[in-house]
Design an enzyme around this catalytic site. Structure first.
Site, mmCIF file in Angstrom:
data_model
loop_
_atom_site.group_PDB
_atom_site.id
_atom_site.type_symbol
_atom_site.label_atom_id
_atom_site.label_comp_id
_atom_site.label_asym_id
_atom_site.label_seq_id
_atom_site.Cartn_x
_atom_site.Cartn_y
_atom_site.Cartn_z
ATOM 1 N N LYS A 568 0.847 -1.197 0.000
ATOM 2 C CA LYS A 568 0.000 0.000 0.000
ATOM 3 C C LYS A 568 0.873 1.233 0.000
ATOM 4 O O LYS A 568 1.865 1.277 0.722
ATOM 5 C CB LYS A 568 -0.888 0.005 1.246
ATOM 6 C CG LYS A 568 -2.098 -0.888 1.120
ATOM 7 C CD LYS A 568 -3.053 -0.703 2.276
ATOM 8 C CE LYS A 568 -4.302 -1.505 2.035
ATOM 9 N NZ LYS A 568 -5.226 -1.524 3.108
ATOM 10 N N GLY A 569 0.523 2.213 -0.774
ATOM 11 C CA GLY A 569 1.219 3.488 -0.750
ATOM 12 C C GLY A 569 0.300 4.533 -0.161
ATOM 13 O O GLY A 569 -0.788 4.205 0.324
ATOM 14 N N SER A 570 0.738 5.780 -0.204
ATOM 15 C CA SER A 570 -0.074 6.835 0.381
ATOM 16 C C SER A 570 -1.389 6.991 -0.359
ATOM 17 O O SER A 570 -2.402 7.321 0.233
ATOM 18 C CB SER A 570 0.652 8.167 0.322
ATOM 19 O OG SER A 570 1.987 8.000 0.616
ATOM 20 N N SER A 572 -2.449 4.717 -2.971
ATOM 21 C CA SER A 572 -2.809 3.566 -3.793
ATOM 22 C C SER A 572 -2.601 2.260 -3.059
ATOM 23 O O SER A 572 -1.871 2.190 -2.074
ATOM 24 C CB SER A 572 -1.947 3.564 -5.054
ATOM 25 O OG SER A 572 -0.591 3.567 -4.672
ATOM 26 N N LYS A 588 -1.807 -1.429 -9.747
ATOM 27 C CA LYS A 588 -1.832 -0.333 -8.764
ATOM 28 C C LYS A 588 -3.148 0.417 -8.914
ATOM 29 O O LYS A 588 -3.454 0.939 -9.993
ATOM 30 C CB LYS A 588 -0.655 0.592 -9.046
ATOM 31 C CG LYS A 588 -0.457 1.679 -8.047
ATOM 32 C CD LYS A 588 0.900 2.290 -8.308
ATOM 33 C CE LYS A 588 1.244 3.459 -7.499
ATOM 34 N NZ LYS A 588 2.614 3.887 -7.746
ATOM 35 N N ASP A 686 11.145 10.875 -6.070
ATOM 36 C CA ASP A 686 10.681 10.074 -4.936
ATOM 37 C C ASP A 686 11.501 8.792 -4.805
ATOM 38 O O ASP A 686 10.950 7.712 -4.609
ATOM 39 C CB ASP A 686 9.188 9.766 -5.104
ATOM 40 C CG ASP A 686 8.511 9.461 -3.769
ATOM 41 O OD1 ASP A 686 9.137 9.736 -2.724
ATOM 42 O OD2 ASP A 686 7.386 8.949 -3.757
HETATM 43 N N1 LIG Z 1 5.218 -4.087 -9.477
HETATM 44 C C1 LIG Z 1 5.115 -4.481 -8.215
HETATM 45 N N2 LIG Z 1 5.310 -5.750 -7.867
HETATM 46 C C2 LIG Z 1 5.220 -6.146 -6.572
HETATM 47 N N3 LIG Z 1 4.970 -5.326 -5.559
HETATM 48 C C3 LIG Z 1 4.766 -4.033 -5.836
HETATM 49 C C4 LIG Z 1 4.812 -3.542 -7.175
HETATM 50 N N4 LIG Z 1 4.582 -2.205 -7.152
HETATM 51 C C5 LIG Z 1 4.405 -1.878 -5.859
HETATM 52 N N5 LIG Z 1 4.504 -2.966 -5.053
HETATM 53 C C6 LIG Z 1 4.374 -2.991 -3.585
HETATM 54 O O1 LIG Z 1 3.386 -2.071 -3.220
HETATM 55 C C7 LIG Z 1 3.916 -1.094 -2.326
HETATM 56 C C8 LIG Z 1 3.218 0.234 -2.543
HETATM 57 O O2 LIG Z 1 3.639 0.790 -3.745
HETATM 58 P P1 LIG Z 1 3.277 2.272 -4.157
HETATM 59 O O3 LIG Z 1 4.112 2.632 -5.339
HETATM 60 O O4 LIG Z 1 1.806 2.384 -4.319
HETATM 61 O O5 LIG Z 1 3.586 3.123 -2.884
HETATM 62 P P2 LIG Z 1 4.944 3.551 -2.167
HETATM 63 O O6 LIG Z 1 5.926 4.017 -3.179
HETATM 64 O O7 LIG Z 1 5.395 2.468 -1.247
HETATM 65 O O8 LIG Z 1 4.441 4.735 -1.279
HETATM 66 P P3 LIG Z 1 4.011 6.211 -1.744
HETATM 67 O O9 LIG Z 1 2.877 6.063 -2.713
HETATM 68 O O10 LIG Z 1 3.581 6.789 -0.463
HETATM 69 O O11 LIG Z 1 5.220 6.831 -2.345
HETATM 70 C C9 LIG Z 1 5.409 -1.088 -2.600
HETATM 71 O O12 LIG Z 1 6.143 -0.637 -1.486
HETATM 72 C C10 LIG Z 1 5.667 -2.554 -2.906
HETATM 73 O O13 LIG Z 1 5.841 -3.281 -1.708
#
Ligand SMILES: Nc1ncnc2c1ncn2[C@@H]1O[C@H](COP(=O)(O)OP(=O)(O)OP(=O)(O)O)[C@@H](O)[C@H]1O
Length: 947
Positions: A568-570, A572, A588, A686
């Protein structure tokens, strides 16, 4: 519930006893205290407790310290005295002079105030005010309290200087700076006391703190085992907050309050503030909510207000009430016992600093006037002064979570040569969204979302905008408009011509190279100036990201079920899914929260950029879906998640050194590609460990381009952009000055390197030095590498390699972007360090097959093939030596590049990062900048074999 006053006797009778002796003649003595555990009855008497209601606020910021806090007597830029002679308010002038002005009924306070002595902070009690002298760092008091004499309180501790002062009803305490004191048997020992209570609390406090107190029943020197960050005084007791474990500790007379026995021993606080008979604190956890302890009071002519559930950034305590500064809007909430005669907090005020008297509270208004305003019962009125909204400490820059307050009148410098740092607000009031984050330059800002207005404020703000727009339209009708239009057309034409010329020059300078498929990468010098072909769109191989239907992706992820979530991200959630053709993907899905515009913008930026970018170490975008409110991006699935999970999550096997450095090299290559081989460069903005993803073969991919921007071609012409990114990784130059260049990514990458080396998070409040850069760089500079190496791994045999990586990291996080190396140099340095880590670089035999080390070309090919299978419109030129893949027509060109090509050119990098290493001594040992300088012939040979 009642306050039980047992001991001491009323102050009046005590006064006569003390008067005969003279308060200042009371001999200084050392105090020892015992803490007794709370009885069941006493526990029941907690009248303040944290509310269990949920708050929707999310905390994004990590606060280090809150020092604008003022309690009944804590130090602040304003202080209020109370008592028989009436209330008075003293404040540090808001002109940067640090001089004090007082107004109110108590003439001894108002006219006794020294008018030419600068103070760093103020505190006040019953009929007196004290200030901490700027020069000598000693307290100085005035007023008419018989226990606190005018002048420096006596007896003085020779040579003592203090960092903070705090006044109770009839006493003053001061926290010594850097106590060089050795504890003796009679000292207060928080550790011993806690142990004697048989609590599970076993934190060993190593430093000691010394607090000197003067006044009624308090004159003593208190040795406290443990490092106190701040002190706060209640009516007849004092409390301190330990720097390390953030727990509270109180001593003095707890009669009628129980504040000592009721201390919540397992709670960790950002700040605490004592009232007359209670203490309240802002919790580290629980979204910065408030927890209070002490005794309740029930009187006939008052009411009890319960503790609000809001996040607070600071609190102050009055006799039986407390007030706090809300984090979301800097408004004030008060709770506890409120007299019937009290006036409420003025509606809609926003304040920057607070101070509480006995039954009233005052705050400095967050407006240009910086005027104090008070509410409650019997408060000082007519306060024609502007008060500094905080205390100046000696920081030249504000820590993360604080912003530098600037007076609206730019001529007034409140804290020359330092900064006045105020804590950032966090969260936004409901119906609003955060339009700008908190930066060094200003607090975070919130805006109304005009598409979903529900409050009158929102309607009026939005209708104002509409009104402005309409006015602009109306002005079109006036004849002046035509003249203006003509001028504008001329100006626009001139500017356009200039811009075209400028872009042309830039493109030439940038020397974006285009496709040369037959080039032999092993021998070709790949300097950009060697190939000058402007992008010819017809020649580009176009492969657009595939458009998926929502249904398809819903099916692939099992209806976006919870179990499919991989991260999970901020904004998404990321789901694992399987497409119809069996391809495992990561989907995503943007959380369509209040900030729809921002989500959508990030979605399009990422979609746009990723469908143009192509590199083995950038995460491949396979497709997207934009249906109704849904925004979905489909990527290759990265089986090993993010680097962040490996370093700080609960992955069982910690990554070994070779894996870590390999990941660093690969990520560096991805970023180097963005900076050096895309024209104009792409600034990721980022870079952080959660955006470095790891595939099944442990190869790294840079991900998350939602914030990326097309940057200037060189680092000397920065973009002026409002900061965005992740705290702890944000380049201070970008953060403070809004200068954005590719060197901002270099800074973030340096933080990531420190994270890889140490296993610590970029910001980790578990440690006193919570910021990884502030903690690690001094240790690296002092040559104490062992102190930062991840304790979960055995130190590598080749410590020299780690030393180099640490040096590269510390250069990447230099304050000035200009002084940081380019990503090209960073990559080269890391590759060499990796070589060293794996064996002698002077060994002419390749020690690793390149695929194992970096797997780039293979991955690249695999990805291209897989993608082209899926997309009928795509085409790939796949040449043995060099592969090009262009997914969309673009004026950005992305020639592929190999390490050896880059290395050949690295000698001409104009970063001026230091001297080159002209010869190989002791293997790869060279001084200073050698790690990131061009390779020696031997190194070159090794690197060509291996990468
Ligand atoms: N292509 C992928 N394959 C596997 N896991 C993924 C993939 N993309 C993202 N993730 C997982 O999902 C998490 C969240 O990703 P996302 O890019 O939405 O947010 P983030 O970069 O961690 O946070 P923020 O959006 O706050 O910068 C990642 O930290 C990772 O663990």
């Amino acid at each position: 519930m009642k306050i039980h006053r047992r001991n001491p006797p009323p102050f009046e009778s005590q006064l006569s006893v003390m008067n005969t002796k003279g308060p200042t003649r009371e001999r200084r003595r050392r105090r020892s205290y015992t803490l007794s555990g709370p009885t069941a009855r006493e526990r029941r008497t907690h009248f303040f407790s944290i509310s269990n209601l949920h708050s929707l606020l999310l905390l994004f910021l990590v606060f280090y310290e809150f020092r604008q806090v003022s309690g009944l007597g804590s130090m602040s830029s304003l202080a209020v005295s109370y008592g028989e002679n009436g209330p008075s308010l003293c404040g540090l002038n808001a002109d940067g002079s640090h001089l004090v002005s007082c107004y109110g009924s108590d003439t001894s306070v108002v006219y006794g105030a020294p008018f030419r002595i600068p103070f760093s902070g103020l505190t006040a009690g019953d009929g007196f005010v004290c200030g901490l002298l700027m020069e000598s760092k000693q307290p100085y008091c005035w007023g008419n309290n018989v226990y606190i004499q005018m002048g420096v309180p006596q007896p003085t501790a020779p040579m003592a200087s203090y960092s903070e002062i705090s006044a109770g009803d009839h006493h003053l305490c001061a926290l010594r700076e850097n106590p060089s004191h050795v504890l003796n048997g009679s000292s207060i020992s928080s550790f011993q006391s806690f142990e004697s209570l048989n609590l599970s609390f076993s934190y060993r406090l190593e430093r000691s703190s010394i607090v000197d107190c003067w006044g009624y029943n308090m004159t003593a020197t208190h040795d406290i085992q443990g490092d106190l960050r701040s002190i706060t005084a209640g009516s007849v007791f004092n409390c301190g907050l330990f720097r390390e474990n953030k727990t509270a500790f109180c001593w003095g007379d707890e009669t009628g309050s129980g504040v000592i026995s009721l201390i919540p021993k397992n709670s960790r606080f950002r700040t605490i503030s004592a009232g007359g008979f209670h203490v309240c604190g802002v919790l580290m956890a629980s979204l910065s909510r408030v927890l209070c302890w002490g005794r309740s009071l029930s009187l006939d002519n008052g009411k009890m207000e319960s503790i609000p559930t809001d996040s607070m950034i600071s609190i102050v305590g009055g006799r039986f009430h407390s007030c706090g500064l809300r984090a979301r809007d800097k408004g004030v909430s008060c709770w506890g016992f409120i007299l019937d005669t009290s006036t409420p907090v003025p509606a809609n005020i926003r304040v920057l600093a607070l101070a509480a008297g006995d039954y009233f509270t005052c705050g400095v208004l967050a407006s240009a006037t910086l005027q104090p305003v008070c509410w409650g019962s019997s408060f000082p009125t007519n306060l024609p002064m502007a008060v500094s909204p905080g205390i100046c400490y000696s920081e030249k820059t504000c820590s993360t979570g604080f912003y530098a307050f600037r007076h609206e009148n730019s001529d007034i410098d409140l804290c020359k040569p330092n900064k006045l740092c105020l804590p950032c607000s966090h969260g936004c009031p409901s119906g609003m969204y955060q339009s700008f984050p908190c930066t060094e330059a200003s607090d975070r800002r919130c805006g109304f979302n005009c598409s979903i207005c529900s409050s009158p404020e929102c309607f009026s703000a939005c209708s104002f905008q509409i009104h402005e727009r309409n006015r602009a339209l109306l002005s079109l009708k006036s004849p002046v408009f035509f003249i203006e239009l003509a001028i504008a057309v001329v100006l626009v034409s001139i500017v356009s011509l200039l811009a075209v010329a400028y872009v042309r020059i830039k493109l030439q300078r940038c020397n974006c190279s285009a496709i040369e498929p037959k080039t032999n990468t092993k021998t070709c010098s790949f300097r950009k100036e060697s190939i000058k072909i402007s992008p010819d769109l017809d020649e580009l191989k176009i492969r657009r990201a595939q458009a998926f239907s929502y249904e398809e992706l819903e099916r692939a992820t099992g209806g976006f079920k919870e179990e499919s979530i991989v991260g999970k991200g901020s904004f998404s959630s990321v789901f694992k899914g399987v497409l119809k053709d069996g391809t495992v993907v990561a989907v995503k899905r943007a959380i369509m929260a209040s900030d729809v515009k921002k989500n959508s913008k990030e979605f399009h930026t990422e979609l746009d950029l990723l469908s143009r970018l192509n590199h083995a170490h950038l995460l491949n975008l396979l497709g997207y879906c934009e249906e109704g409110g849904e925004r979905l991006l489909v990527y290759e699935y990265m089986a090993h998640g993010s680097l962040h999970e490996h370093l700080h999550g609960n992955r069982k096997e910690p990554l070994n050194w070779v894996r870590r450095v390999t990941i660093a090299v690969q990520a560096a290559r991805g970023i180097e590609y963005l900076h050096g081989y895309a024209c104009p460069p792409v600034i990721h903005r980022d870079i952080k460990s959660s955006n470095i993803l790891i595939d099944e073969e442990f190869n790294a991919r840079v991900a998350d381009f939602g914030l990326s921007l097309l940057g200037p071609a060189d680092s000397n012409s920065p973009l002026s952009e409002l900061p965005a990114g992740t705290l702890g990784y944000l380049d201070p130059e970008y953060y403070r000055l809004h200068y954005l260049t590719t060197k901002s990514d270099v800074y973030s990458f340096g933080v990531l390197l420190l994270e890889l080396i140490s296993g610590r998070k970029a910001i980790d409040m578990k440690f006193e030095d919570g910021n990884i850069v502030e903690w690690a760089v001094p240790l690296i500079k002092a040559g104490n590498l062992n102190a930062i190496l991840d304790p979960n791994l055995r130190p590598p045999v080749e410590m020299e390699a780690m030393r180099r990586i640490a040096n590269i990291a510390s250069r990447c996080v230099r304050m000035r972007g200009r002084e940081r190396p380019s990503m090209e140099k960073v990559t080269t340095g890391l590759e060499r360090a990796l070589a060293l880590l794996m064996g002698s670089p002077c060994n002419e035999q390749p020690i690793l097959p390149s695929e194992v080390v970096l797997g780039s070309s293979r991955l690249h090919k695999k990805a291209s093939q897989r993608s082209s299978n899926r997309s009928g419109s795509s085409e790939t030129i796949d040449n043995e030596d060099q592969r090009f893949e262009f997914r969309a027509p673009s004026w950005i060109t992305f020639p592929s590049v190999t390490s050896s090509q880059r290395r050949k050119s690295s000698g001409s990098d104009g970063d001026g990062d230091g001297k080159n290493c002209s010869e190989v001594r002791d293997g790869l040992r060279c001084l200073d900048e050698e790690e990131i300088a061009p390779a020696s012939p031997q190194q070159e040979l090794f690197l060509q074999h291996n990468f």
